[in-house]
Each structure stands twice: as structure tokens, then as C-alpha cells.
Design an enzyme around this catalytic site. Structure first.
Site, PDB file in Angstrom:
ATOM      1  N   LYS A  22       0.877  -1.335   0.067  1.00 59.26           N
ATOM      2  CA  LYS A  22      -0.004   0.118   0.019  1.00 59.26           C
ATOM      3  C   LYS A  22       0.783   1.047  -0.074  1.00 59.26           C
ATOM      4  CE  LYS A  22      -2.344   0.866   3.802  1.00 59.26           C
ATOM      5  NZ  LYS A  22      -2.039   2.281   4.696  1.00 59.26           N
ATOM      6  N   SER A  23       2.224   1.254   0.820  1.00 63.67           N
ATOM      7  CA  SER A  23       2.897   2.254   1.073  1.00 63.67           C
ATOM      8  C   SER A  23       3.440   2.638  -0.456  1.00 63.67           C
ATOM      9  CB  SER A  23       3.987   1.929   1.920  1.00 63.67           C
ATOM     10  OG  SER A  23       3.409   1.823   3.350  1.00 63.67           O
ATOM     11  N   ARG A  27       2.300   5.838  -3.158  1.00 67.53           N
ATOM     12  CA  ARG A  27       3.543   6.920  -3.612  1.00 67.53           C
ATOM     13  C   ARG A  27       3.561   6.851  -5.285  1.00 67.53           C
ATOM     14  NH1 ARG A  27       4.465   5.524   1.360  1.00 67.53           N
ATOM     15  NH2 ARG A  27       5.946   6.764   2.620  1.00 67.53           N
ATOM     16  N   GLN A 146       4.880  10.508   6.413  1.00 67.32           N
ATOM     17  CA  GLN A 146       3.991  10.804   5.350  1.00 67.32           C
ATOM     18  C   GLN A 146       3.898  12.215   5.096  1.00 67.32           C
ATOM     19  OE1 GLN A 146      -0.042   8.922   6.348  1.00 67.32           O
ATOM     20  NE2 GLN A 146       1.111   6.818   6.650  1.00 67.32           N
ATOM     21  N   SER A 172      11.059   7.451  11.236  1.00 72.53           N
ATOM     22  CA  SER A 172      10.508   6.540  10.212  1.00 72.53           C
ATOM     23  C   SER A 172      11.614   6.784   9.042  1.00 72.53           C
ATOM     24  CB  SER A 172       8.975   6.769   9.958  1.00 72.53           C
ATOM     25  OG  SER A 172       8.385   6.327  10.964  1.00 72.53           O
ATOM     26  N   ASP A 290       4.382   0.507  12.589  1.00 71.94           N
ATOM     27  CA  ASP A 290       3.149  -0.466  12.348  1.00 71.94           C
ATOM     28  C   ASP A 290       3.326  -1.714  12.539  1.00 71.94           C
ATOM     29  OD1 ASP A 290       1.953   1.870  11.299  1.00 71.94           O
ATOM     30  OD2 ASP A 290       2.371   1.561   8.978  1.00 71.94           O
ATOM     31  N   ARG A 321      -3.689   3.643  18.812  1.00 71.05           N
ATOM     32  CA  ARG A 321      -3.159   2.267  19.003  1.00 71.05           C
ATOM     33  C   ARG A 321      -2.830   1.545  20.249  1.00 71.05           C
ATOM     34  NH1 ARG A 321      -0.868   1.482  12.603  1.00 71.05           N
ATOM     35  NH2 ARG A 321      -2.947   1.329  11.687  1.00 71.05           N
ATOM     36  N   ARG A 364      -4.968  -3.054  11.389  1.00 71.11           N
ATOM     37  CA  ARG A 364      -4.061  -3.729  11.795  1.00 71.11           C
ATOM     38  C   ARG A 364      -4.506  -4.470  13.167  1.00 71.11           C
ATOM     39  NH1 ARG A 364      -0.433  -3.040   8.289  1.00 71.11           N
ATOM     40  NH2 ARG A 364       0.029  -1.078   7.099  1.00 71.11           N
ATOM     41  N   LYS A 388      -8.858  -2.427   3.959  1.00 65.82           N
ATOM     42  CA  LYS A 388      -8.331  -1.107   4.193  1.00 65.82           C
ATOM     43  C   LYS A 388      -7.025  -1.235   3.568  1.00 65.82           C
ATOM     44  CE  LYS A 388      -6.433   2.478   7.014  1.00 65.82           C
ATOM     45  NZ  LYS A 388      -6.712   3.634   5.840  1.00 65.82           N
TER      46      LYS A 388
END
Length: 407
Positions: A22-23, A27, A146, A172, A290, A321, A364, A388
Site C-alpha cells: 500500500k505504501s 506513492r 507521510q 521513520s 506499524d 493504537r 491492523r 483497508k
């Protein structure tokens, strides 16, 4: 949809085709919108990527990205440079609680025209696209990567490129390097020296097919399954040993939890290390937050403790979370403490059966707790939330001989 998960098989053997990252997909979708000469293969079939693609291909005055946080951040930057285009960017009730102030401030420094429709710092926002010529901007470094990637992705289309100075300790880094790696693959010149990232302008790129690697975050659930099984050999396609994705650190981290990783012809095979007896683990996950949910559930299933740090960004995800983990793990009989950026789990002697795991609209949460079914039957509430990022997850669990029953 609530699902009961159970199995009488503790020996796992299967080959699973995992959807594209997904990442990487999100992009590359944005880069493809900026540079139409790019062709994409093995893109993610996740809700987030479908929402992203629909927003980029559409022409609606109101763009609703629902729960898709990555899409929200990337599209704020994208629409800011679409000259003459006016949009209102909005999302779910939870999305309206997720901050965008840092990114909007940075874009406004560059000259973007963005205003808040309701509460300052949060969606929905109104964007009027314009030509941006300012090329230097500063941003706090300890924010979601992000925000940083959103700026880097539009940077090559700016007349003077971008010089982004990050102030403080960078969070990150692998996700930032993923973005820069994709730009480099497209022939766009970049530099990352100290706390300064430079992206040079490029009007167009040569035609190129970009194949999206499968999602390492999704692979984490199979690492957990293998760690909790009696014996296991599970192969996943398509993965690279030297990946742009930060969560590829799983291969190193799960070695300490009894899982061996091997690569051959873009296939990743996970095997249970015979006779390995994992002990308390202490992981710093600043670069890979994550996978924290998956790791702590694995440790619960193994009957060992853990201390996880570098988790401050988890509080602004689909849910808080850290608090969600504290509540759900406690239901299972765990002793767990959380701070603003860490989590500590004490070994549990007994795991409670048939506990209902709330998912908080967080994909998740659903997938991280699923491997516990190797130890006790569990119930996952609102299990459809996996769409998702990994719509095929429950079908893939069935391939590993799990009984998945709708309640």
C-alpha cells in the site's frame, strides 16, 4: 461482521500471494498522476489505494478519502500544485481528528493556498491549486514520515525543486528513503545529507514499468503465525531481500522470536526454527511502528514479555493504537502498560478463550490478533476492516487451515 477464528492445526504449510505494498502503491499512484509515462504493475488492491486512485482520476469538487490517512496526506500536497483546481478534501469522523497542521504549514510556507473548513489543523480543508516557486521549507523531524513524503513526491514538479530541512530527530527514516528510492528509480535526482533533503526539478520522466513489491506490513502477520505454530514453512510472493520498505526489518526482528527468513526468486519463505526458545525482547521501533501490534501479540502467544519503544506516532493512526492494545490485551489476560511512546508486556501464564477483540476501525488490530487463534479461539469484531490494506486476509487464513466462521 464478527468472525470466530479457531484451528486444530498447529503445523502450517502454504504459499500465499500477498497484495502489493500500500505504501509503495500510493506513492507511485501520485507519481503516475504527475508523470503519466509511468506504468504500474502488482498494485495494492486495498481500500486505501482504491480511494487514492479514485481521487487522482476524478474531477469532483469534494474528495472524501474515508479512513485513508496516507491518501489524505499525499493528496493535500498533490492538489496544492494542481493549478486552477479547487477541492475540499475530507474523510471519516476519525480522519477529522487526525492532525494535518504540520504538513499544511509547510505547504503554506511554500506558497500553497489552503484553508480549514472547520477546526484549525484538521480536515476538512479547502485547497486552491497554484504554481509554487518557493523551494525552501523547514519542518519538525519527529512527525509522521507521510508529511515529509507528501512534500518529496510533488517536489520534482516544482519549478525550483525542493530543499527540505528537518529539525530534530527524524522519525521513520526507511519510509523517507522509500520515497527517495522511487524518485531515483524514475531518474529524479535527490540528496539526503544530515537533516536536509533536496529533490531537483524534472519536467518529465522516461516511460517505465514500475512493479510494486508485496507489502511487508502484511507479511508481519505471517511472521507471527510462524512464530506461534509448532512447525511451519510459509512462502510469500513477491518479496525482495533488499527492500525499500522499512517493515522488511521483520526478518531481523523475528529471528529473535524463532522465525528464519530465506529469499529465492522473489519468494520469501518463513520457517519455524526448531528448538528455539524465545526470551524477553526489547525492540526500538522508531523506524517501523506499524508492526508493533503484531509483535506484542506474538509475544503474548509465546508467553514472553516485551518492551517496545519509538511508538509515538501510533497515537494518531486509525485509532490510538497504544490505548487500543492496552484494552484488548488486558481482556485476554495480559498485564500491559503504555506511555506516549512505549509499551511493556509482562509474560502471561494463561490466555483467555473466546475473547471478542474490538478493532476500532483499524485494519491492523484485526490482523495482528488473528494469529492468536493458534493458541485459543478468538472473535474478531468488524473483521471486514482488513479491506483497508489486505482484502484477501481471511481467505488467506483459510489456506492455512484456519476455520473462519461468521457469527
Amino acid at each position: 461482521m464478527n468472525l470466530l477464528l479457531e484451528t486444530d492445526h498447529s503445523n502450517l504449510n502454504a504459499t500465499i500471494a500477498v497484495t502489493g505494498s500500500k505504501s509503495e502503491t500510493n506513492r507511485l499512484l501520485l507519481l503516475q498522476a504527475l508523470f503519466p509515462s509511468i506504468t504500474l504493475e502488482n498494485t495494492s488492491n486495498s481500500d486505501d489505494s482504491e480511494v487514492m486512485q479514485k481521487a487522482l482520476n476524478g474531477n469532483e469538487p469534494i474528495v472524501d478519502i474515508h479512513h485513508a490517512g496516507t491518501a489524505m496526506r499525499f493528496l493535500i500536497a498533490y492538489f496544492s500544485v494542481q493549478e486552477g483546481r479547487q477541492v475540499i478534501l475530507t474523510g471519516s469522523s476519525r480522519m477529522k481528528e487526525r492532525p494535518v497542521l504540520v504538513l499544511v504549514d509547510a505547504l503554506q510556507q511554500l506558497g500553497a493556498e489552503i484553508t480549514y473548513e472547520n477546526e484549525m489543523g484538521y480536515p476538512p480543508i479547502k485547497i486552491i491549486g497554484k504554481k509554487i516557486t518557493t523551494s525552501k521549507v523547514k519542518m519538525n523531524a519527529n512527525v509522521s514520515s507521510q508529511y515529509i513524503s507528501a512534500l518529496l513526491l510533488i517536489a520534482p514538479t516544482l519549478d525550483n525543486g525542493l530543499e527540505l530541512t528537518l529539525e530534530g530527530e527524524i522519525t521513520s527514516v526507511p519510509y523517507i528513503k522509500m520515497t527517495l528510492g522511487l524518485l531515483t528509480d524514475l531518474g529524479i535526482e535527490t540528496k539526503f545529507e544530515g537533516n536536509v533533503i533536496t529533490v531537483f526539478p524534472k519536467k518529465d520522466v522516461a516511460p517505465k514499468v514500475m512493479t510494486v513489491e508485496s507489502d511487508w506490513s502484511s507479511a508481519s502477520y505471517f511472521y507471527s503465525l510462524v512464530a506461534l505454530a509448532d512447525t511451519a514453512s510459509v512462502s510469500l510472493t513477491s518479496y525482495k531481500e533488499h527492500s525499500l520498505q522499512g517493515d522488511s526489518a521483520l526478518a531481523t526482528l523475528y529471528r529473535k522470536l524463532g522465525v528464519h527468513s530465506s529469499f529465492e526468486n522473489n519468494k520469501l519463505t518463513l520457517t519455524k526454527i526448531a528448538g528455539f526458545d524465545p526470551d524477553f525482547v526489547d525492540f526500538e521501533l522508531n523506524n517501523t511502528p506499524d508492526i508493533a501490534q503484531t509483535i506484542v501479540v506474538t509475544c503474548l502467544g509465546l508467553g514472553i514479555g516485551c518492551h517496545l519503544t519509538g511508538l509515538h506516532t501510533l497515537k494518531i493512526k486509525e485509532t490510538d493504537r497504544l490505548e487500543a492494545l492496552r484494552v484488548e490485551l488486558t481482556k485476554l489476560g495480559a498485564t500491559i502498560t503504555v506511555t506516549n511512546d512505549s509499551l511493556t508486556l509482562d509474560p502471561a501464564r494463561v490466555i483467555n478463550h473466546n475473547v471478542k477483540i474490538a478493532t476500532y476501525n483499524d485494519h491492523r488490530m484485526a490482523m495482528a490478533f488473528a494469529p492468536l487463534a493458534l493458541k485459543v479461539p478468538i472473535i474478531v469484531e468488524n473483521a471486514e476492516v482488513v479491506s483497508k490494506s489486505y482484502p484477501d486476509f481471511w481467505e488467506d487464513m483459510k489456506k492455512l487451515n484456519f476455520k473462519v466462521s461468521e457469527l
